[in-house]
Every structure is written in structure tokens, then in C-alpha cells.
Scaffold this motif. Structure first.
Motif, mmCIF file in Angstrom:
data_model
loop_
_atom_site.group_PDB
_atom_site.id
_atom_site.type_symbol
_atom_site.label_atom_id
_atom_site.label_comp_id
_atom_site.label_asym_id
_atom_site.label_seq_id
_atom_site.Cartn_x
_atom_site.Cartn_y
_atom_site.Cartn_z
ATOM 1 N N SER A 171 -3.861 9.807 9.411
ATOM 2 C CA SER A 171 -3.783 9.341 8.391
ATOM 3 C C SER A 171 -5.091 8.813 8.618
ATOM 4 O O SER A 171 -5.412 8.132 9.251
ATOM 5 C CB SER A 171 -2.958 8.622 7.688
ATOM 6 O OG SER A 171 -3.496 8.118 6.596
ATOM 7 N N ASP A 172 -6.070 8.641 7.064
ATOM 8 C CA ASP A 172 -7.501 8.696 6.991
ATOM 9 C C ASP A 172 -7.602 7.382 6.135
ATOM 10 O O ASP A 172 -8.990 6.769 5.518
ATOM 11 C CB ASP A 172 -8.362 9.211 7.401
ATOM 12 C CG ASP A 172 -8.195 10.204 5.952
ATOM 13 O OD1 ASP A 172 -7.950 9.659 5.268
ATOM 14 O OD2 ASP A 172 -9.151 10.763 5.648
ATOM 15 N N THR A 173 -6.219 6.837 5.014
ATOM 16 C CA THR A 173 -6.466 6.142 4.462
ATOM 17 C C THR A 173 -6.402 4.570 5.121
ATOM 18 O O THR A 173 -5.699 3.943 5.924
ATOM 19 C CB THR A 173 -5.016 5.752 3.713
ATOM 20 O OG1 THR A 173 -4.556 6.970 3.158
ATOM 21 C CG2 THR A 173 -4.734 5.485 2.438
ATOM 22 N N ALA A 174 -7.837 4.344 4.067
ATOM 23 C CA ALA A 174 -7.668 2.543 4.378
ATOM 24 C C ALA A 174 -6.616 1.346 4.780
ATOM 25 O O ALA A 174 -5.905 2.153 3.253
ATOM 26 C CB ALA A 174 -9.229 2.039 3.560
ATOM 27 N N SER B 222 1.301 -1.407 -0.046
ATOM 28 C CA SER B 222 0.282 0.196 -0.262
ATOM 29 C C SER B 222 0.674 1.480 0.343
ATOM 30 O O SER B 222 2.026 0.592 0.292
ATOM 31 C CB SER B 222 -1.009 -0.131 0.868
ATOM 32 O OG SER B 222 -0.087 -0.200 2.573
ATOM 33 N N SER B 223 0.045 2.610 -0.253
ATOM 34 C CA SER B 223 0.932 3.443 0.124
ATOM 35 C C SER B 223 0.278 4.588 1.006
ATOM 36 O O SER B 223 -0.877 4.087 0.825
ATOM 37 C CB SER B 223 1.272 4.036 -1.644
ATOM 38 O OG SER B 223 0.016 4.404 -2.338
ATOM 39 N N ASP B 224 0.399 5.669 1.642
ATOM 40 C CA ASP B 224 -0.140 6.313 2.132
ATOM 41 C C ASP B 224 0.520 7.863 1.465
ATOM 42 O O ASP B 224 1.692 8.097 1.920
ATOM 43 C CB ASP B 224 -0.536 6.024 3.162
ATOM 44 C CG ASP B 224 -0.701 6.780 3.908
ATOM 45 O OD1 ASP B 224 -2.164 7.137 3.290
ATOM 46 O OD2 ASP B 224 -0.662 7.108 4.791
ATOM 47 N N SER B 225 -0.749 9.090 1.877
ATOM 48 C CA SER B 225 0.334 10.564 2.202
ATOM 49 C C SER B 225 -0.749 11.365 1.982
ATOM 50 O O SER B 225 -1.914 10.876 2.061
ATOM 51 C CB SER B 225 1.029 11.304 0.121
ATOM 52 O OG SER B 225 -0.894 10.647 -0.847
ATOM 53 N N GLY B 226 -0.032 12.888 2.471
ATOM 54 C CA GLY B 226 -0.758 13.262 3.633
ATOM 55 C C GLY B 226 0.001 14.946 3.502
ATOM 56 O O GLY B 226 1.170 14.854 3.132
ATOM 57 N N ALA C 223 -4.298 1.786 6.539
ATOM 58 C CA ALA C 223 -2.849 2.275 7.328
ATOM 59 C C ALA C 223 -3.348 2.993 8.699
ATOM 60 O O ALA C 223 -4.065 1.907 8.583
ATOM 61 C CB ALA C 223 -2.669 4.013 6.834
ATOM 62 N N ASN D 46 -11.112 -0.600 8.619
ATOM 63 C CA ASN D 46 -10.318 -0.214 7.747
ATOM 64 C C ASN D 46 -8.752 -0.103 8.807
ATOM 65 O O ASN D 46 -7.474 0.069 7.735
ATOM 66 C CB ASN D 46 -10.519 1.072 7.792
ATOM 67 C CG ASN D 46 -11.701 1.181 6.683
ATOM 68 O OD1 ASN D 46 -11.759 0.269 5.578
ATOM 69 N ND2 ASN D 46 -12.301 2.236 6.192
ATOM 70 N N ARG D 47 -8.432 -0.861 10.461
ATOM 71 C CA ARG D 47 -7.498 -0.542 10.527
ATOM 72 C C ARG D 47 -7.023 -2.113 10.701
ATOM 73 O O ARG D 47 -6.877 -2.473 12.546
ATOM 74 C CB ARG D 47 -7.605 -0.325 11.861
ATOM 75 C CG ARG D 47 -7.356 1.946 11.481
ATOM 76 C CD ARG D 47 -6.358 2.035 10.568
ATOM 77 N NE ARG D 47 -6.530 3.403 10.446
ATOM 78 C CZ ARG D 47 -6.953 4.135 9.425
ATOM 79 N NH1 ARG D 47 -6.841 2.580 8.340
ATOM 80 N NH2 ARG D 47 -6.593 5.334 8.630
#
Length: 655
Positions: free
Chosen positions: A437-440, A363-367, A442, A503-504
Motif C-alpha cells: 500500500s502507498d496510502t499516506a 484511517s482506512s486503506d484498500s487496494g 498506512a 507518510n510512515r
């Protein structure tokens, strides 16, 4: 040579910082400090501040800045293995991420890391001229993260008074095929002064995994540049830049056992820091009172890539973090009257933007986010011996909302040798982008609140300058809303709502902890004879978990030794050995625990170092040192190795 650690107990102006000043502004004789946020006379602050000057850094020879900072009161380090691996500095029992680090006026840290803190692993002494360490919360001038304390680093400082050209070059070789080369150059071109420095270090290293047999090497290139230019009689321009490129070998959890051990993994890191400012003094650049104002911009940019040759040539994990800060500040100081009465008003505004990106094979995550801060402080000196300061700061974070921080302190001199001080300061630390982060899929939690701290301190300093001093301080810091990682769904505490979304799957961050750090610091030094000096410090650090109802309530916080002590005896002989410098230094860290449950013990340890240097010719010294003289087997993190006895020799040329 000048004495090594210089300890100050300055007045309130300490916190009275206008806009955070660059360390390169500090005057060459070391009589001012900048770690409090703006230039301040070293004898005018009530904060607990220690200074490691150029002479002390030269005496330490080479190596990491963290090892030298660890000799100060209340400071401990945790090192995850070989040189170049993650290294955290804890001040007064706070988290490593609660230590704010400033390099030449630029806040540094990695917005893409979970806690957003600064990794001391890549900070070598070869590019540093001066280190200032403030112990205790100080968010008023610096904003988020300054809960445990502040470390201000000054790289190559332009010589603003000497003129001409000067510099130094050094090289050393030693244990585990370690080689270091560094140089610094200063040039005075009239109204403009430049500083240029660079360094290289490599080593075969040790195994990160204590059970491993394969050495984990390290390599770094670094370059830094500073400039100070006077434009006319009222404007001063300053600029700073630092670049470092590093590679360090890693250990990991390879199949089929998935236990921590030797692997072929490695990490590459590229760090960029830069800042520029323009200051206007209507009364002239040399004026020390009256009105002045300054506009400044700085940024920090960090790129990290992990590689696992067993999985291919592409990065197995990558992280990108960047922060930018624009600030404006004013400073107005009245001229003191015959009774010593004086008033100083300092105020400022700033805007900081941060963004991060992390990605792996799954996965990837950004903010990105931004924070606006406003602060003001007034410093009064009702009499020649009494100083009073009060200030307030308001930060507005785009995601979690606002936070207000207060600061008060007072100092009273009694005669020529005694100074009493007391202070109350508040600190806060905003959740990082990684934590928000609220990314699923993450790990973040957008409902997090900032960590808050209230710090109290009283102290007394008795100085028989310049021969001796003793400083005693009691402190306490209460922290709420500490952010910690929790499992979803099982856990002993109420779960955050985000766990219910599904999602966590691996857990998330939550405000679940309260903690208290308190203790006593005693520090002293004495010049025993013209060539013989002795200094020592002892710190009692009691850092405990105070989370109500938690199964861990009352436990000691992990990796915080309760007892810390340092001592150094230095000798600069005369006669035929004039110019030589010999010293022996000892550092003690008491027993601590590696985990929150206090089930895994880290034993106490002593480390003893020997250092010596001798001038061969004018400006040319040879030097050598033995670190960990008695080959102590110790650990600052369970399962991670540490270096045994290590010897180095080198030569340096100052011109």
C-alpha cells in the motif's frame, strides 16, 4: 482401521502438476495425492509428502487440524491463546505465511492480513476427510506463497465408487464446557455424487493473556458442500463450497497501563470458499493416459470485524479480503512401453485477482492487484526405475513485476525396497496488498520485491511394506528479500526511500532479511504385531538470520524449535474388545526464542495425549481422550496462554 500417517517419496511428477487439482479428485484408496498440484500416484513422487487419511483423522477424534498436522516431521505451530485465536503452521522453519493452504483445490488465505497467510484457528477436523502436507518449496504448480510447503485439505469427499448413501454424525463434550457436533453425508445419484457436511463448536476457552484470569470463549458454525458429475463419457464437472462463521474473545492493551491483559474485546469472522471446474478427456473419463484439459475458477472471501464494547457497538477494526483465480491446464501422458518408458507433459495458465480493505477509527486503506502465471513441465521416465522432471514457471505481478521459478528432481529405485531422491525447487512469495500500500499514514511500501527461496533436498526411503519403513531427508532452503517491518526514521539498516516522505510515522515494510533453514528429518513406522503399531519422527530444524551486517546475523529465527519429535503407539485388540482403538501420542518441541534478538526464551516442552474408542453397536462408537495428560505449562508465543490437561468424551455414528 487403516494405518495413520502414510508417508510417500514419490517421483517428480510431484511437482509436475498441471493445474492444481481438487483434493476431492483423490481416489478413495488413498493411492494418489493432489498436494503436488495434480493427481499423482503416491509411489511416483520424489517430494517429501505426508498424508493424514480418514482413519487417522477419525482416530484423532475432534479438535483442530493444526494440532494433528503438528505431529508430522518438520512442522511446528504457534498459537496465540485460546481455541479460535490466530494459529500458524510453520514447515521446516519457514514463516507461517509461507505455508500455502489449499482447500478442495482453492487457495485460501486472507489478502487483508499483513502477511496474507492462512489462519488455522477456524479449521476443525470435523469437516475434513484428508490432509496432505508437502514439505519444501513448490511454487511451480502453486505460484506465490509455497516457500515453506503446501497443505492440501479435502473436505467431504463424494464416494465415487461405493454408490448409495453414507455418512457420519458425531458429538462430544469436555473441558471448559466445550461442545462439538458435526456430520457428513454422501449421496450417489447415478452420474452425480454429492457430499454435504456441517459442524458446530463452542467453548468457554482459556485466557489469551497468560497473566489474565478471564476466559476467552469461542464459537463456530461451518457448512461445506461438494459435487462431482459426469456429463456424457468425456466431461466431468466438480464443485466445492465452504462457509464458516466464528466468534472469538480477545485480550488487549487497555488503559491506564496499556499492558497485555483481560479485555472485553472480541472478533467475528465469516469465511467463504468456493470452486468449480470442467475437465474434458477425449479418451473417456476412465482413461488414465492420453490428452486431457481443464478449466477451473475459485474464490476465497474473508470478512473480519473486531469489537470493543468499551468504545461502542460499531467495529473498532474491520478487514475484507477476497481472491479469485481462473485457470486452464493441459495434461498429456503417453502410454508406457514394454521397457517402462513414459513421457508426461503438463502446462497451464492462470490469472488471480486479489483485493483488500482495512479500516479503524483513524484511517482506512484498500487496494487491488492481479497476477498472471504460466508454467510447463515435462516428466520423463527413461527406465522403469528412473524418473526425471524439469519445469519452469513465470509469474507477472501487476505491481512488482515478474518472477521466474524453476524445479528439477530425480528419483531412482534400487531393488524393491530402496528409493533415492534429490530435488531442487524454487519458491517465491509476492508482497501482500497490505505491504504494498502507498496510502499516506498506512504501513505499506510499493517498492517491495517478492521473497525468493531456493530449496535443495536429498533423501532415501527404505520400505519393507506393508510392515515397516524408514525415511531420511536432508534439506536446505535459502531465502532472500524477506519482508520485515522497520521503523521510520531510526533503524540499524539503510532505510527505504518511502520513510523520507514523512507518510510512515509508525514504520513500514522493507526487503531487509536473508535467512537459511536447514536440517534433517527421520521418520519411521513398524507394525509390531497384527494389532500393535508404532511410529515416530525426529526433525532437526536450524533456521537462522543471515542478513549481512545486521546486528541479528547468526541469530535463530523466532519461534522455531530446533528439535522436534513425535511418537505414537497404537493398539487395536481382538477378541472381546475387537474394534476398540487405543493410542498414546507424545510430542516434543525444543527450546526456541520469541524475538529476533534472541533475548526472550520459550522453554522446551513435552505433550502427551491418550485416546480410546470402542464400538457399542454396528456403526456406533463411544470415544474419549485426554490432551496434555501431565498438565504441562508451556508457551508457543510469549505472554499467551495455552490449555492445560483437557478431557473429552463423545459418540459417533457411521452409516
Amino acid at each position: 482401521m487403516k494405518s495413520f500417517f502414510w508417508k510417500s517419496t514419490l517421483s517428480l511428477v510431484a511437482v509436475a502438476a498441471a493445474s492444481p487439482a481438487s483434493a476431492q479428485d483423490a481416489d478413495p484408496d488413498g493411492s494418489t495425492i493432489t498436494v503436488v498440484g495434480d493427481l499423482l500416484g503416491a509411489d511416483q513422487s520424489n517430494a517429501s509428502v505426508s498424508i493424514i487419511d480418514a482413519a487417522a483423522i477419525r482416530r484423532a477424534q475432534n479438535g483442530t487440524a493444526a494440532d494433528l498436522i503438528a505431529r508430522l516431521p518438520g512442522v511446528s505451530i504457534t498459537q496465540y491463546g485460546t481455541l479460535g485465536s490466530v494459529s500458524n503452521v510453520r514447515i521446516r522453519g519457514a514463516e507461517g505465511e509461507q505455508t500455502l493452504v489449499v482447500i478442495d483445490g482453492v487457495r485460501v488465505g486472507d489478502p487483508s492480513s499483513p502477511g496474507g497467510g492462512f489462519d488455522f484457528a477456524n479449521l476443525m477436523l470435523g469437516a475434513i476427510d484428508r490432509i496432505e502436507v508437502l514439505r519444501g518449496a513448490n511454487s511451480l504448480p502453486w505460484g506465490s506463497q509455497a516457500i515453506g510447503g503446501v497443505v492440501a485439505i479435502s473436505t467431504t469427499e463424494p464416494d465415487v465408487v461405493g454408490g448409495g448413501t453414507s455418512g457420519r454424525i458425531g458429538a462430544e463434550y469436555g473441558a471448559r464446557d466445550t461442545a462439538r457436533v458435526n456430520g457428513q453425508l454422501r449421496a450417489d445419484l447415478g452420474a452425480s455424487q454429492f457430499g454435504l457436511g456441517g459442524g458446530y463448536v463452542r467453548t468457554d476457552g482459556i485466557s489469551n493473556a497468560a497473566v489474565g484470569t478471564e476466559r476467552d470463549g469461542y464459537r463456530q458454525y461451518a457448512l461445506n458442500l461438494t459435487n462431482r458429475t459426469e456429463i456424457g463419457n468425456t466431461l466431468t464437472f466438480r464443485a466445492f463450497g465452504l462457509y464458516a462463521d466464528s466468534r472469538v474473545d480477545l485480550d488487549g492493551f487497555a488503559p491506564p497501563t496499556y499492558s497485555f491483559g483481560d479485555t472485553a474485546e472480541y472478533q467475528k469472522t465469516r469465511e467463504h470458499y468456493a470452486a468449480a471446474s470442467v475437465e474434458h478427456r477425449p479418451g473417456g473419463n476412465d482413461s488414465t493416459t492420453g490428452f486431457s484439459h481443464k478449466l477451473a475458477f475459485g474464490f476465497a472471501d474473508i470478512n473480519r470485524d473486531n469489537f470493543d464494547p468499551a468504545a461502542g457497538s460499531d467495529p473498532s477494526f474491520k478487514a475484507r479480503g477476497r481472491s479469485e483465480r481462473l485457470s486452464y491446464s493441459i495434461d498429456w501422458l503417453t502410454a508406457g512401453n514394454a521397457s517402462g518408458q513414459q513421457v508426461r507433459l503438463i502446462a497451464g495458465a492462470e490469472r488471480e485477482w486479489t483485493r483488500s480493505l482495512t479500516a479503524d477509527a483513524f484511517s482506512s486503506d484498500s487496494g487491488r492487484t492481479a497476477t498472471t502465471g504460466l508454467w510447463a513441465m515435462i516428466v520423463g521416465k527413461p527406465t522403469e526405475t528412473l524418473s526425471l522432471t524439469a519445469g519452469v514457471r513465470r509469474d507477472n505481478h501487476r505491481d512488482f513485476g515478474g518472477a521466474t521459478s524453476l524445479a528439477f528432481d530425480a528419483g531412482q529405485k534400487l531393488g524393491d525396497h530402496v528409493t533415492l531422491r534429490a530435488s531442487y525447487r524454487e519458491g517465491f512469495k509476492a508482497p501482500t496488498l497490505f505491504q504494498l500500500s502507498d496510502t499516506a499514514g498506512a504501513y505499506g511500501n510499493p517498492d517491495l520485491q517478492p521473497e525468493r527461496a531456493r530449496a535443495y533436498e536429498v533423501g532415501v526411503r527404505i520400505a519393507a511394506a506393508p510392515r515397516a519403513f524408514i525415511d531420511i531427508a536432508w534439506y536446505r532452503r535459502d531465502t532472500r528479500n524477506l519482508i520485515d517491518f522497520v521503523s521510520c526514521p531510526a533503524g540499524p539498516n539503510p532505510l527505504p526511500p518511502i520513510c523520507a516522505t514523512g507518510n510512515r510515522p509508525f514504520g513500514t515494510y522493507d526487503n531487509i532479511n536473508r535467512a537459511r533453514g536447514q536440517g534433517v528429518e527421520v521418520e519411521g513406522a513398524v507394525q509390531l504385531s497384527p494389532g500393535l503399531r508404532f511410529s515416530a519422527n525426529y526433525s532437526l530444524v536450524v533456521a537462522t538470520d543471515r542478513t549481512p551486517g545486521s546486528v541479528y546475523e547468526g541469530n535463530r529465527l523466532a519461534r522455531r524449535p530446533k528439535h522436534l519429535a513425535n511418537a505414537e503407539l497404537g493398539w487395536t485388540p481382538g477378541g472381546a474388545f475387537a474394534g476398540a482403538d487405543l493410542s498414546v501420542a507424545a510430542r516434543y518441541a525444543g527450546k526456541s526464542f520469541d524475538d529476533r534478538a534472541n533475548n526472550v526464551t520459550l522453554d522446551d516442552y513435552w505433550l502427551v495425549d491418550l485416546r480410546a474408542s470402542y464400538p457399542l453397536f454396528a456403526g456406533i462408537d463411544v470415544y474419549g481422550r485426554i490432551e496434555n495428560l501431565f498438565d504441562t505449562d508451556y508457551h508457543t508465543v510469549a505472554g499467551y496462554g495455552t490449555a492445560g490437561r483437557s478431557a473429552y468424551v463423545g459418540v459417533r455414528w457411521a452409516f
